[in-house]
Design an enzyme around this catalytic site. Sequence first.
Site, PDB file in Angstrom:
ATOM      1  N   SER A   1      32.478  35.402  46.794  1.00  0.00           N
ATOM      2  CA  SER A   1      33.589  36.149  46.197  1.00  0.00           C
ATOM      3  C   SER A   1      33.319  36.406  44.718  1.00  0.00           C
ATOM      4  CB  SER A   1      34.899  35.381  46.350  1.00  0.00           C
ATOM      5  OG  SER A   1      35.874  35.976  45.501  1.00  0.00           O
TER       6      SER A   1
ATOM      7  N   HIS B   1      31.513  39.386  48.654  1.00  0.00           N
ATOM      8  CA  HIS B   1      32.928  39.480  49.055  1.00  0.00           C
ATOM      9  C   HIS B   1      33.715  40.043  47.875  1.00  0.00           C
ATOM     10  CE1 HIS B   1      36.467  38.150  51.421  1.00  0.00           C
ATOM     11  NE2 HIS B   1      37.018  37.877  50.244  1.00  0.00           N
TER      12      HIS B   1
ATOM     13  N   ASP C   1      37.330  41.134  46.431  1.00  0.00           N
ATOM     14  CA  ASP C   1      38.769  40.947  46.601  1.00  0.00           C
ATOM     15  C   ASP C   1      39.517  42.017  45.817  1.00  0.00           C
ATOM     16  OD1 ASP C   1      39.066  38.452  48.180  1.00  0.00           O
ATOM     17  OD2 ASP C   1      37.846  37.636  46.552  1.00  0.00           O
TER      18      ASP C   1
ATOM     19  N   MET D   1      43.027  43.629  44.908  1.00  0.00           N
ATOM     20  CA  MET D   1      44.458  43.259  44.911  1.00  0.00           C
ATOM     21  C   MET D   1      45.273  44.306  44.166  1.00  0.00           C
ATOM     22  SD  MET D   1      44.037  39.303  43.809  1.00  0.00           S
ATOM     23  CE  MET D   1      42.849  38.230  44.614  1.00  0.00           C
TER      24      MET D   1
ATOM     25  N   HIS E   1      37.706  42.777  51.008  1.00  0.00           N
ATOM     26  CA  HIS E   1      38.956  42.153  51.446  1.00  0.00           C
ATOM     27  C   HIS E   1      40.077  42.846  50.684  1.00  0.00           C
ATOM     28  CE1 HIS E   1      41.549  38.203  51.368  1.00  0.00           C
ATOM     29  NE2 HIS E   1      42.107  39.158  52.077  1.00  0.00           N
TER      30      HIS E   1
ATOM     31  N   MET F   1      43.672  43.460  49.723  1.00  0.00           N
ATOM     32  CA  MET F   1      45.007  42.857  49.667  1.00  0.00           C
ATOM     33  C   MET F   1      45.931  43.868  49.022  1.00  0.00           C
ATOM     34  SD  MET F   1      43.652  39.109  48.534  1.00  0.00           S
ATOM     35  CE  MET F   1      42.035  39.775  48.156  1.00  0.00           C
TER      36      MET F   1
ATOM     37  N   MET G   1      42.819  33.365  56.305  1.00  0.00           N
ATOM     38  CA  MET G   1      43.071  32.919  54.927  1.00  0.00           C
ATOM     39  C   MET G   1      43.378  31.424  54.935  1.00  0.00           C
ATOM     40  SD  MET G   1      42.488  35.427  52.969  1.00  0.00           S
ATOM     41  CE  MET G   1      42.841  34.452  51.499  1.00  0.00           C
TER      42      MET G   1
ATOM     43  N   GLY H   1      45.568  35.891  46.611  1.00  0.00           N
ATOM     44  CA  GLY H   1      46.014  36.305  45.282  1.00  0.00           C
ATOM     45  C   GLY H   1      45.210  35.697  44.146  1.00  0.00           C
ATOM     46  N   PHE H   2      44.670  34.499  44.368  1.00  0.00           N
ATOM     47  CA  PHE H   2      44.007  33.813  43.262  1.00  0.00           C
ATOM     48  C   PHE H   2      42.811  33.023  43.764  1.00  0.00           C
ATOM     49  CE2 PHE H   2      48.499  34.269  42.479  1.00  0.00           C
ATOM     50  CZ  PHE H   2      48.523  34.884  41.226  1.00  0.00           C
TER      51      PHE H   2
ATOM     52  N   GLY I   1      40.247  29.674  43.255  1.00  0.00           N
ATOM     53  CA  GLY I   1      40.365  28.293  42.783  1.00  0.00           C
ATOM     54  C   GLY I   1      41.552  27.521  43.335  1.00  0.00           C
TER      55      GLY I   1
ATOM     56  N   ASP J   1      38.437  32.097  54.290  1.00  0.00           N
ATOM     57  CA  ASP J   1      38.465  32.481  52.877  1.00  0.00           C
ATOM     58  C   ASP J   1      39.504  31.689  52.097  1.00  0.00           C
ATOM     59  OD1 ASP J   1      38.377  33.861  50.485  1.00  0.00           O
ATOM     60  OD2 ASP J   1      39.206  35.733  51.286  1.00  0.00           O
ATOM     61  N   GLY J   2      39.033  30.952  51.084  1.00  0.00           N
ATOM     62  CA  GLY J   2      39.922  30.280  50.151  1.00  0.00           C
ATOM     63  C   GLY J   2      39.724  28.779  50.109  1.00  0.00           C
ATOM     64  N   GLY J   3      39.403  28.258  48.930  1.00  0.00           N
ATOM     65  CA  GLY J   3      39.302  26.809  48.747  1.00  0.00           C
ATOM     66  C   GLY J   3      38.109  26.174  49.433  1.00  0.00           C
TER      67      GLY J   3
ATOM     68  N   GLY K   1      34.064  31.435  46.134  1.00  0.00           N
ATOM     69  CA  GLY K   1      34.035  32.016  44.788  1.00  0.00           C
ATOM     70  C   GLY K   1      33.975  30.920  43.740  1.00  0.00           C
TER      71      GLY K   1
END
Length: 220
Positions: free
Chosen positions: A11, A36, A38, A40, A69, A71, A140, A145-146, A148, A178-180, A200
Amino acid sequence: MYIMSNLLSVSMLSANFGNLNADVEMVNKSEADWFHLDIMDGVFVPNISYGFPVMQAIAGKAQKPMDVHLMAVHPEQYLEAFKNAGAAYLTVHYEACTHLHRTLKAIRDLGMKAGVALNPHTSSALLADIIHDVDIVLVMSVNPGFSGQTFIAHTFRKIAELKKLLQSEKSSALIEVDGGINTENAVQLYEAGADILVAGHAVFSAANPIEAIHRIKHNK
Ligand code: DX5
Ligand code: ZN
């Protein structure tokens, strides 16, 4: 036989936008498989990231496929623009599409692979009537949205349910998470059935991002 892909999509949301070329080159040199991106809109998610000019700058240097991706509300308005900006994979949110079947078909008709993303609260069972129109399901594992944020553990159950659905429907859609995601949880996610992991923060906050990419992919 089910073949595990173990792909990694980096990401760029956590990249250094003041020196983007250096981070694109790093991903090119690394074992990462995809970029990737993102996108938004500040409406579908409470944040605004970047748009076409930045994406085109990345595309100009990227030597790996661009995994977008999106959003945004009304994603159907931008499909051709993403194709022109170099997207190979275009993923829209289930929650943002009133006419999801039409949107996925339009993505494929433009020659891209079509993805659908599920927010943490959206059940994979809702994909039963659309699964043959999808190349990728993006699960997800944070609220979008963010970068980290902390990984939501319920994601493992979601992957298991999605795998069951794909098997019963004989779908070859890929599962992307995706995420964390970090060097600690990546191996369990691949083992649980994720084909593609997005990372990311774990990549760009590492002292050695190339090594972090290697560790996420190979667990060593
Ligand atoms: C969140 C994005 C993610 C995010 C992942 O809205 O969809 O792709 O950048 O970032 P990390 O790896 O930092 O959780
Ligand atoms: Zn993403």
